[in-house]
Scaffold this motif. Sequence first.
Motif: not given
Length: 157
Positions: A39-48
């Motif tokens: 699977v593909v994972t990542s770090i995303l910014s949600v509401f900073s």
Amino acid sequence: MHTSVGRGRGRFRASGSGGQQNRIYALSSRQDLESSPDVVTSILSVFSIDMYALIDLGSTFSYISPFVASKWDREPELLHKSFEVSTLMGESVLVRRVYRSCDVKIHDRHTLANLHELEIVDFDIIMGMDWLASCYANVYCWTKIVRFNFPGDPIIE
């Protein structure tokens, strides 16, 4: 966006409106997720806030852990029609609430996502096809790269 790699052991299924199936991965430990090519994972910014995310092409909707969502000064909306997410093992969870129009930042580009509240352990958020499609995303499974092709903008990777 370059991503790290994870592992899925199966899929959940959920009944949505119109008889469609809403699906997400049933996951193993985070260590297994980081070392496997499934699977593909990542770090995303949600509401900073940086969040550990699963990019899940098999998921109809996007989800957030209630624990993570509690960090925001924001209340979820009750769904007009809740839906059930069932594992292949027969367990099920009722999804009743959604955080609408959440700011998800991809590099310097702001996008919006509706994040349904779901008890998840290995990830903070699961980004499904609803968000990926709205961002004109192409997921390259072999290389674990997600490219965002917003009309009129350079490709974001």
